[in-house]
Design a protein around this motif. Structure first.
Motif, PDB file in Angstrom:
ATOM      1  N   VAL A  94       0.864  -1.176   0.000  1.00  0.00           N
ATOM      2  CA  VAL A  94       0.000   0.000   0.000  1.00  0.00           C
ATOM      3  C   VAL A  94       0.899   1.225   0.000  1.00  0.00           C
ATOM      4  CG1 VAL A  94      -1.881   1.208   1.168  1.00  0.00           C
ATOM      5  CG2 VAL A  94      -1.688  -1.286   1.371  1.00  0.00           C
ATOM      6  N   GLU A  95       0.945   1.908  -1.133  1.00  0.00           N
ATOM      7  CA  GLU A  95       1.829   3.069  -1.303  1.00  0.00           C
ATOM      8  C   GLU A  95       3.263   2.737  -0.905  1.00  0.00           C
ATOM      9  OE1 GLU A  95       0.349   6.903  -0.118  1.00  0.00           O
ATOM     10  OE2 GLU A  95      -1.726   6.191  -0.134  1.00  0.00           O
ATOM     11  N   GLY A  96       3.695   1.532  -1.256  1.00  0.00           N
ATOM     12  CA  GLY A  96       5.060   1.113  -0.997  1.00  0.00           C
ATOM     13  C   GLY A  96       5.305   0.497   0.365  1.00  0.00           C
ATOM     14  N   ILE A  97       4.286   0.434   1.229  1.00  0.00           N
ATOM     15  CA  ILE A  97       4.396  -0.162   2.559  1.00  0.00           C
ATOM     16  C   ILE A  97       3.786  -1.563   2.510  1.00  0.00           C
ATOM     17  CG2 ILE A  97       3.740   0.008   4.984  1.00  0.00           C
ATOM     18  CD1 ILE A  97       5.650   2.187   4.235  1.00  0.00           C
ATOM     19  N   LYS A  98       4.531  -2.566   2.992  1.00  0.00           N
ATOM     20  CA  LYS A  98       4.021  -3.929   3.037  1.00  0.00           C
ATOM     21  C   LYS A  98       3.234  -4.144   4.334  1.00  0.00           C
ATOM     22  CE  LYS A  98       5.982  -5.454  -0.783  1.00  0.00           C
ATOM     23  NZ  LYS A  98       7.190  -6.281  -0.719  1.00  0.00           N
ATOM     24  N   ILE A  99       1.962  -4.551   4.189  1.00  0.00           N
ATOM     25  CA  ILE A  99       1.074  -4.739   5.340  1.00  0.00           C
ATOM     26  C   ILE A  99       0.443  -6.122   5.253  1.00  0.00           C
ATOM     27  CG2 ILE A  99      -0.860  -3.818   6.655  1.00  0.00           C
ATOM     28  CD1 ILE A  99      -0.496  -1.171   5.200  1.00  0.00           C
ATOM     29  N   PRO A 100       0.592  -6.968   6.281  1.00  0.00           N
ATOM     30  CA  PRO A 100      -0.064  -8.285   6.269  1.00  0.00           C
ATOM     31  C   PRO A 100      -1.587  -8.142   6.327  1.00  0.00           C
ATOM     32  CG  PRO A 100       1.664  -8.159   7.942  1.00  0.00           C
ATOM     33  CD  PRO A 100       1.407  -6.763   7.482  1.00  0.00           C
ATOM     34  N   THR A 101      -2.272  -9.081   5.681  1.00  0.00           N
ATOM     35  CA  THR A 101      -3.741  -9.056   5.691  1.00  0.00           C
ATOM     36  C   THR A 101      -4.351 -10.186   6.514  1.00  0.00           C
ATOM     37  OG1 THR A 101      -3.887 -10.410   3.677  1.00  0.00           O
ATOM     38  CG2 THR A 101      -3.760  -8.014   3.396  1.00  0.00           C
ATOM     39  N   LYS A 102      -3.538 -11.143   6.954  1.00  0.00           N
ATOM     40  CA  LYS A 102      -4.069 -12.300   7.669  1.00  0.00           C
ATOM     41  C   LYS A 102      -3.264 -12.544   8.935  1.00  0.00           C
ATOM     42  CE  LYS A 102      -5.179 -17.227   6.951  1.00  0.00           C
ATOM     43  NZ  LYS A 102      -5.180 -18.323   5.957  1.00  0.00           N
ATOM     44  N   ARG A 103      -3.965 -12.670  10.070  1.00  0.00           N
ATOM     45  CA  ARG A 103      -3.333 -12.931  11.362  1.00  0.00           C
ATOM     46  C   ARG A 103      -4.116 -14.009  12.085  1.00  0.00           C
ATOM     47  NH1 ARG A 103       0.193  -8.999  13.391  1.00  0.00           N
ATOM     48  NH2 ARG A 103       0.646  -7.341  11.887  1.00  0.00           N
ATOM     49  N   ARG A 104      -3.390 -14.982  12.630  1.00  0.00           N
ATOM     50  CA  ARG A 104      -4.005 -16.072  13.381  1.00  0.00           C
ATOM     51  C   ARG A 104      -3.202 -16.287  14.656  1.00  0.00           C
ATOM     52  NH1 ARG A 104      -7.081 -14.828  10.079  1.00  0.00           N
ATOM     53  NH2 ARG A 104      -8.288 -16.090   8.596  1.00  0.00           N
ATOM     54  N   ALA A 105      -3.830 -16.081  15.798  1.00  0.00           N
ATOM     55  CA  ALA A 105      -3.150 -16.204  17.090  1.00  0.00           C
ATOM     56  C   ALA A 105      -3.575 -17.492  17.785  1.00  0.00           C
ATOM     57  CB  ALA A 105      -3.474 -15.001  17.981  1.00  0.00           C
ATOM     58  N   TYR A 106      -2.583 -18.219  18.326  1.00  0.00           N
ATOM     59  CA  TYR A 106      -2.806 -19.505  18.982  1.00  0.00           C
ATOM     60  C   TYR A 106      -2.165 -19.487  20.368  1.00  0.00           C
ATOM     61  CZ  TYR A 106      -3.511 -20.938  14.117  1.00  0.00           C
ATOM     62  OH  TYR A 106      -3.943 -21.030  12.816  1.00  0.00           O
ATOM     63  N   LEU A 107      -2.688 -20.308  21.258  1.00  0.00           N
ATOM     64  CA  LEU A 107      -1.965 -20.582  22.494  1.00  0.00           C
ATOM     65  C   LEU A 107      -0.594 -21.154  22.149  1.00  0.00           C
ATOM     66  CD1 LEU A 107      -4.491 -22.207  25.004  1.00  0.00           C
ATOM     67  CD2 LEU A 107      -3.240 -20.065  25.303  1.00  0.00           C
ATOM     68  N   ARG A 108       0.386 -20.876  23.011  1.00  0.00           N
ATOM     69  CA  ARG A 108       1.754 -21.329  22.779  1.00  0.00           C
ATOM     70  C   ARG A 108       2.212 -22.155  23.969  1.00  0.00           C
ATOM     71  NH1 ARG A 108       5.185 -16.477  23.303  1.00  0.00           N
ATOM     72  NH2 ARG A 108       5.588 -17.328  25.372  1.00  0.00           N
ATOM     73  N   ASP A 109       2.903 -23.276  23.699  1.00  0.00           N
ATOM     74  CA  ASP A 109       3.359 -24.102  24.809  1.00  0.00           C
ATOM     75  C   ASP A 109       4.756 -23.680  25.265  1.00  0.00           C
ATOM     76  OD1 ASP A 109       5.296 -25.290  23.141  1.00  0.00           O
ATOM     77  OD2 ASP A 109       4.101 -27.084  22.785  1.00  0.00           O
ATOM     78  N   ASP A 110       5.325 -24.418  26.239  1.00  0.00           N
ATOM     79  CA  ASP A 110       6.614 -24.039  26.818  1.00  0.00           C
ATOM     80  C   ASP A 110       7.762 -24.172  25.835  1.00  0.00           C
ATOM     81  OD1 ASP A 110       5.358 -23.473  29.193  1.00  0.00           O
ATOM     82  OD2 ASP A 110       5.796 -25.421  30.113  1.00  0.00           O
ATOM     83  N   ASN A 111       7.546 -24.920  24.746  1.00  0.00           N
ATOM     84  CA  ASN A 111       8.577 -25.088  23.722  1.00  0.00           C
ATOM     85  C   ASN A 111       8.377 -24.136  22.545  1.00  0.00           C
ATOM     86  OD1 ASN A 111       9.928 -27.269  25.070  1.00  0.00           O
ATOM     87  ND2 ASN A 111       8.237 -28.607  24.431  1.00  0.00           N
ATOM     88  N   LEU A 112       7.548 -23.125  22.745  1.00  0.00           N
ATOM     89  CA  LEU A 112       7.244 -22.095  21.745  1.00  0.00           C
ATOM     90  C   LEU A 112       6.403 -22.621  20.590  1.00  0.00           C
ATOM     91  CD1 LEU A 112      10.633 -20.130  21.490  1.00  0.00           C
ATOM     92  CD2 LEU A 112       8.784 -19.896  23.162  1.00  0.00           C
ATOM     93  N   MET A 113       5.852 -23.828  20.743  1.00  0.00           N
ATOM     94  CA  MET A 113       5.029 -24.405  19.690  1.00  0.00           C
ATOM     95  C   MET A 113       3.583 -23.933  19.824  1.00  0.00           C
ATOM     96  SD  MET A 113       6.947 -26.212  17.723  1.00  0.00           S
ATOM     97  CE  MET A 113       5.696 -27.145  16.823  1.00  0.00           C
ATOM     98  N   PRO A 114       2.959 -23.525  18.720  1.00  0.00           N
ATOM     99  CA  PRO A 114       1.552 -23.135  18.785  1.00  0.00           C
ATOM    100  C   PRO A 114       0.643 -24.354  18.941  1.00  0.00           C
ATOM    101  CG  PRO A 114       2.316 -23.097  16.532  1.00  0.00           C
ATOM    102  CD  PRO A 114       3.524 -23.385  17.376  1.00  0.00           C
ATOM    103  N   VAL A 115      -0.436 -24.179  19.682  1.00  0.00           N
ATOM    104  CA  VAL A 115      -1.456 -25.216  19.828  1.00  0.00           C
ATOM    105  C   VAL A 115      -2.503 -24.956  18.746  1.00  0.00           C
ATOM    106  CG1 VAL A 115      -3.125 -26.285  21.377  1.00  0.00           C
ATOM    107  CG2 VAL A 115      -0.994 -25.313  22.303  1.00  0.00           C
ATOM    108  N   LEU A 116      -2.459 -25.743  17.688  1.00  0.00           N
ATOM    109  CA  LEU A 116      -3.185 -25.415  16.465  1.00  0.00           C
ATOM    110  C   LEU A 116      -4.608 -25.957  16.412  1.00  0.00           C
ATOM    111  CD1 LEU A 116      -0.282 -25.963  13.898  1.00  0.00           C
ATOM    112  CD2 LEU A 116      -1.134 -23.792  14.803  1.00  0.00           C
ATOM    113  N   ASP A 117      -5.137 -26.465  17.528  1.00  0.00           N
ATOM    114  CA  ASP A 117      -6.494 -27.032  17.524  1.00  0.00           C
ATOM    115  C   ASP A 117      -7.519 -26.018  17.016  1.00  0.00           C
ATOM    116  OD1 ASP A 117      -5.368 -29.290  18.556  1.00  0.00           O
ATOM    117  OD2 ASP A 117      -5.970 -28.904  20.621  1.00  0.00           O
ATOM    118  N   ALA A 118      -7.428 -24.801  17.528  1.00  0.00           N
ATOM    119  CA  ALA A 118      -8.344 -23.745  17.096  1.00  0.00           C
ATOM    120  C   ALA A 118      -7.696 -22.405  17.392  1.00  0.00           C
ATOM    121  CB  ALA A 118      -9.683 -23.850  17.824  1.00  0.00           C
ATOM    122  N   PRO A 119      -7.778 -21.455  16.467  1.00  0.00           N
ATOM    123  CA  PRO A 119      -7.175 -20.146  16.725  1.00  0.00           C
ATOM    124  C   PRO A 119      -7.937 -19.378  17.801  1.00  0.00           C
ATOM    125  CG  PRO A 119      -8.371 -20.126  14.655  1.00  0.00           C
ATOM    126  CD  PRO A 119      -8.380 -21.545  15.126  1.00  0.00           C
TER     127      PRO A 119
END
Length: 239
Positions: free
Chosen positions: A202-227
């Motif tokens: 957008v006018e030369g600026i890169k902007i993400p359009t999709k974001r999905r947040a998940y719980l994260r475990d102690d090993n930094l792994m996302p819990v992908l069951d449901a966002p």
């Protein structure tokens, strides 16, 4: 500015181009499991999100019902109505979350505060990390599939409201943001990993359009069951 941050900012369009704009407006559609946990009715209707780029301010409309919008700064959250001014307001809003955990009910002002600081953080990253008061350092990279994402840990200044004081940002081989890790302090400090994709220019600026947040475990792994939170953005406009 450390090299990793400088490279990421340049890949997203450059600081000079960013400083040439004052405000960003977008259409937002939000979903996910968090809202039911917080007893919030989050319908999937598109809304208009506005953020200032160089001070922490945000607003979304409609909010609650047609003709209403939020007005967020770190020191104040308000709901305003067309032609009627302020209909609800809370000063020092972060103190209202004392003792909250992941399932504590949010009232409309608490929901509005969360929306304000979260979307301001998302829509201004990574450029906000070059603002006064931020401290950044490179951390261990993250391996995701066939890619290695370089990591940056940011310490937020106390005057900036956000998820947590320390947050981690990961950048792909093209230096575009891929992942954002944090703890949601106002909800019991649960850990989250947010995956970020589908950027547009957008006018030369890169902007993400999709974001999905998940719980994260102690090993930094996302819990992908449901966002926990889904965010889809479109129709970006700078002013």
């Amino acid at each position: 500015m450390i090299e990793l941050l400088a490279d990421a900012i340049q890949a997203h369009g450059g600081l000079d181009r960013w400083k040439g704009h004052r405000r960003l407006t977008a259409t937002i559609v939000t979903g996910g499991e968090l809202w039911a946990l917080k007893s919030v009715n989050q319908d999937p209707s598109p809304r208009t999100m506005r953020v200032d780029l160089h001070r922490e301010w945000a607003s979304v409309e409609p909010y609650g019902k047609a003709g209403q919008r939020t007005d967020f700064t770190p020191e104040r959250i308000a709901i305003e109505a067309e032609g009627r001014g302020t209909v609800a307001e809370r000063l020092n809003p972060r103190t209202s979350f004392a003792g909250h955990d992941m399932r504590t009910t949010w009232d409309p002002l608490q929901r509005a505060y969360f929306n304000g600081y979260a979307l301001w953080t998302y829509l201004t990253a990574p450029f906000l990390l070059a603002m006064d008061g931020f401290k950044v350092r490179e951390i261990e990279p993250w391996r995701e599939g066939a890619e290695t994402w370089r990591g940056l840990r940011a310490t937020f200044p106390p005057e900036i409201a956000s998820h947590s004081t320390e947050q981690d940002f990961y950048f792909g081989p093209d230096m575009l943001i891929r992942r954002h890790d944090y703890r949601v302090e106002i909800a019991g400090s649960f850990p989250a990993a947010q995956y970020i994709s589908n950027p547009v220019s957008v006018e030369g600026i890169k902007i993400p359009t999709k974001r999905r947040a998940y719980l994260r475990d102690d090993n930094l792994m996302p819990v992908l069951d449901a966002p926990l939170v889904t965010i889809d953005l479109s129709d970006f406009r700078f002013t």
